[in-house]
Design an enzyme around this catalytic site. Structure first.
Site, PDB file in Angstrom:
ATOM      1  N   ARG A  42       0.815  -1.224   0.000  1.00  0.00           N
ATOM      2  CA  ARG A  42       0.000   0.000   0.000  1.00  0.00           C
ATOM      3  C   ARG A  42       0.846   1.270   0.000  1.00  0.00           C
ATOM      4  NH1 ARG A  42      -0.842   2.104   5.478  1.00  0.00           N
ATOM      5  NH2 ARG A  42      -3.039   2.640   5.111  1.00  0.00           N
ATOM      6  N   SER A 101       7.910  15.344   9.639  1.00  0.00           N
ATOM      7  CA  SER A 101       9.042  14.640   9.062  1.00  0.00           C
ATOM      8  C   SER A 101       9.040  13.218   9.617  1.00  0.00           C
ATOM      9  CB  SER A 101      10.348  15.375   9.381  1.00  0.00           C
ATOM     10  OG  SER A 101      11.438  14.812   8.697  1.00  0.00           O
ATOM     11  N   GLN A 102      10.198  12.597   9.643  1.00  0.00           N
ATOM     12  CA  GLN A 102      10.385  11.254  10.200  1.00  0.00           C
ATOM     13  C   GLN A 102      11.780  11.184  10.809  1.00  0.00           C
ATOM     14  OE1 GLN A 102       9.504   8.050   7.362  1.00  0.00           O
ATOM     15  NE2 GLN A 102       7.750   7.485   8.622  1.00  0.00           N
ATOM     16  N   ASP A 162       4.472   3.884  14.612  1.00  0.00           N
ATOM     17  CA  ASP A 162       3.030   4.077  14.722  1.00  0.00           C
ATOM     18  C   ASP A 162       2.333   2.713  14.591  1.00  0.00           C
ATOM     19  OD1 ASP A 162       4.180   4.236  12.131  1.00  0.00           O
ATOM     20  OD2 ASP A 162       2.405   5.212  11.318  1.00  0.00           O
ATOM     21  N   GLU A 201       7.049  -6.684   5.530  1.00  0.00           N
ATOM     22  CA  GLU A 201       7.338  -5.430   6.232  1.00  0.00           C
ATOM     23  C   GLU A 201       7.901  -5.648   7.625  1.00  0.00           C
ATOM     24  OE1 GLU A 201       4.764  -1.442   7.466  1.00  0.00           O
ATOM     25  OE2 GLU A 201       3.790  -3.391   7.291  1.00  0.00           O
TER      26      GLU A 201
END
Length: 570
Positions: free
Chosen positions: A159, A213-214, A319, A503
């Site tokens: 995705r 951001s990250q 998250d 993942e």
């Protein structure tokens, strides 16, 4: 639907005014930050602002199993016209919302499932995936939420149809290992372009990611490119490194002890550290319904506060995780913005060290000394405030309660990864990770089973790499080997059974993909591919590389990290 040819100007103007009025009315309930879609011609607006009540109604109707689907949908004409049509039609008898969406939007195509040739080794499979996962934004539509980039790039997969900031570094490790230095250079150039365009690197190249951001891995990306291009890469990207640092430190000069501003905090003793922050406090467009439900489940808290903390957790990359919550079983107790993360501050230490090195390469010794001083001050603050002396590991600092948190997470390995830890403390962290996080299939993210994806029993490729390299930095080679070997065995067993990389992995055993979180398990998968290739070359000697994981555990790792240890490790 009203045919375009009979939309007379007077009628259209009236409809647009009604549409905009509806947009502002609807979003007043979510946040005062919602704005007129036409008010800012510089920054592209995310779909929840661009489409207002239409976006809200489509997401709440749950027309698609994944809320990201409509967030990624492309309007077929001017969104204001679509919105005007919607407001005029939605109360008519027989109105079909799904039909309206199908007529007015181009939905993202489901990616074709990649079927690898029979008999491929793990390495061959990953090498074959690079072109499959490569994307370009040369033909981005006018109202697309996708943000254009000058060069091609590799996406995670599933995705995730766009580039993601921190994912990309671990993907780039694999590209470099495969000899695709041209792709590495292209991706660094893309991130440099984003810094020049926005002043920072967004979470991903979507309009709805522009508010955050990250984890800041750009310095690591530039350092990776240095391995191929030499110090010229440092000098080339020094301006962008400086801009990213300015983004993270914005407002620091006005802070008094005990105050915070966006991403920067000043503790009572004057120590300066950072936290994750999202500039918006509305539901995330890509998880709209889920965020609204989370906020409604805890009416004692302002919804906007919960939305900001959910968004800030997305900025962290974790998250979601019990790490950010008061109650691990209740997501609405999340309070990311009141937590100072150890991994973020380790990464900013690395950014400061890279800035010092880049400044020196550019001949600016004064600036190099300034950045070195900032890095040294941060390293001292990490040791003072992000070390849990009672437990014997690095942890996050709780701004709300003014104390170190007790929870052990895989983030505790980040000070080792950037060579910011004292040797005796690194040994304690290694022992704690081995005792509490190391599982048969790799390193668990935490020891808490919350049902969230960044908790037990899941293990993630980037955290395996950070742990393995960090442990090697401090001579903890046996634990580093265990992390590497167990995770690789997990990846290999899963690949043998399913012919794909995924993942995340369930590390409580070997051969099982991970679970939990907001969406089904995704395959592809960029960072798993990159870390797997790097780890394959760690466990096999350069003169005899392996294409699959050996059936027996090697005696030692064949390579060592290339980073120069900081003063903290001496």
């Amino acid at each position: 639907m009203i045919p375009p040819e009979i939309r007379r100007s007077v009628l259209l103007q009236k409809a647009i005014k009604l549409a905009l009025a509806g947009t502002l009315l609807t979003f007043a309930s979510f946040s005062a930050t919602a704005a007129d879609p036409s008010s800012d011609t510089e920054t592209p607006q995310p779909p929840d602002i661009l489409l207002g009540p239409l976006f809200n109604d489509v997401q709440n109707a749950k027309l698609f199993p994944d809320q990201k689907t409509f967030a990624d949908a492309i309007p077929n004409s001017d969104p204001l016209m679509i919105l005007a049509d919607y407001r005029m039609q939605r109360n008519q008898s027989g109105f079909d919302l799904r039909h309206f969406v199908d007529v007015n939007f181009t939905l993202p195509k489901a990616g074709e499932k990649y079927v690898p040739p029979a008999g491929q080794s793990l390495r061959e499979h990953i090498d074959g995936l690079w072109p499959v996962l490569t994307r370009s934004t040369k033909n981005v539509e006018k109202w697309d939420s996708l943000l254009p980039l000058p060069e091609s790039y590799v996406v995670p997969g599933g995705r995730f149809r766009e580039i993601y900031y921190w994912d990309s570094y671990f993907t780039m490790l694999g590209l470099a290992e495969s000899g695709h230095w041209d792709k590495v250079a292209d991706m660094v150039a893309n991130f440099g372009y984003e810094i020049d365009a926005w002043g920072y690197i967004p979470n991903g190249n979507r309009t709805y990611y522009l508010s955050r951001s990250q984890p800041p891995f750009f310095a690591f990306m530039v350092e990776l490119l240095v391995q191929h291009e030499g110090d010229d890469a440092l000098k080339e990207y020094l301006p962008q490194l400086q801009k990213e640092y300015a983004y993270w430190m914005e407002g620091v000069e006005t802070l008094q002890p005990g105050q915070q501003n966006q991403r920067v905090v000043k503790l009572e003793d004057g120590s300066v550290l950072n936290r994750y922050w999202d500039d918006r406090d509305t539901p995330r467009p890509e998880s709209w319904v889920e965020d609204i439900a989370t906020a409604k489940s805890n009416p004692s808290r302002p919804a906007t506060e919960i939305y900001r903390d959910l968004r800030s957790a997305a900025a962290s990359g974790w998250d979601f995780s019990s790490r950010w919550m008061d109650n691990p079983q209740q997501l609405s107790t999340i309070r990311t913005t009141t937590i100072v993360p150890v991994d973020l501050n380790a990464l900013l230490y690395q950014l400061e060290k890279t800035l010092a090195r880049a400044s020196a390469a550019a001949g600016d010794r004064a600036k190099a000394s300034q950045y070195d001083a900032l890095a040294n001050a941060r390293q001292k603050a990490i040791e003072m405030h992000l070390w849990n002396n009672k437990e014997g590991w690095y942890a996050d600092y709780d701004l709300q309660n003014n104390k170190i948190r007790d929870q052990l997470t895989a983030a505790a390995l980040f000070p080792l990864y950037v060579n910011a830890a004292a040797k005796d403390r690194a040994a304690k962290v290694a022992a704690a990770a081995q005792a509490h996080l190391l599982q048969p299939g790799g390193l668990a993210t935490t020891s808490v089973k919350s049902g969230q994806q960044w908790d037990a029993p899941n293990g993630w490729a980037p955290l395996q790499w950070v742990a393995a390299e960090g442990l090697q930095n401090y001579g903890q080679d046996d634990v580093a080997m265990e992390v590497t070997w167990r995770f690789l065995t997990n990846v290999q067993h899963t690949y043998d059974r399913e012919k794909k990389l995924v993942e995340k992995y369930d590390v409580s055993s070997t051969g099982t993909g991970g679970g939990g979180g907001e969406y089904p398990l995704q395959d592809g998968f960029g960072w798993s591919n990159g870390v797997t290739l790097k780890m394959l070359d760690l466990i096999c000697p350069q003169e005899k590389p392996c294409d699959s994981v050996p059936s027996t555990r090697p005696a030692s790792l064949s390579a060592t990290p290339t980073k120069t240890p900081s003063a903290a490790t001496q």
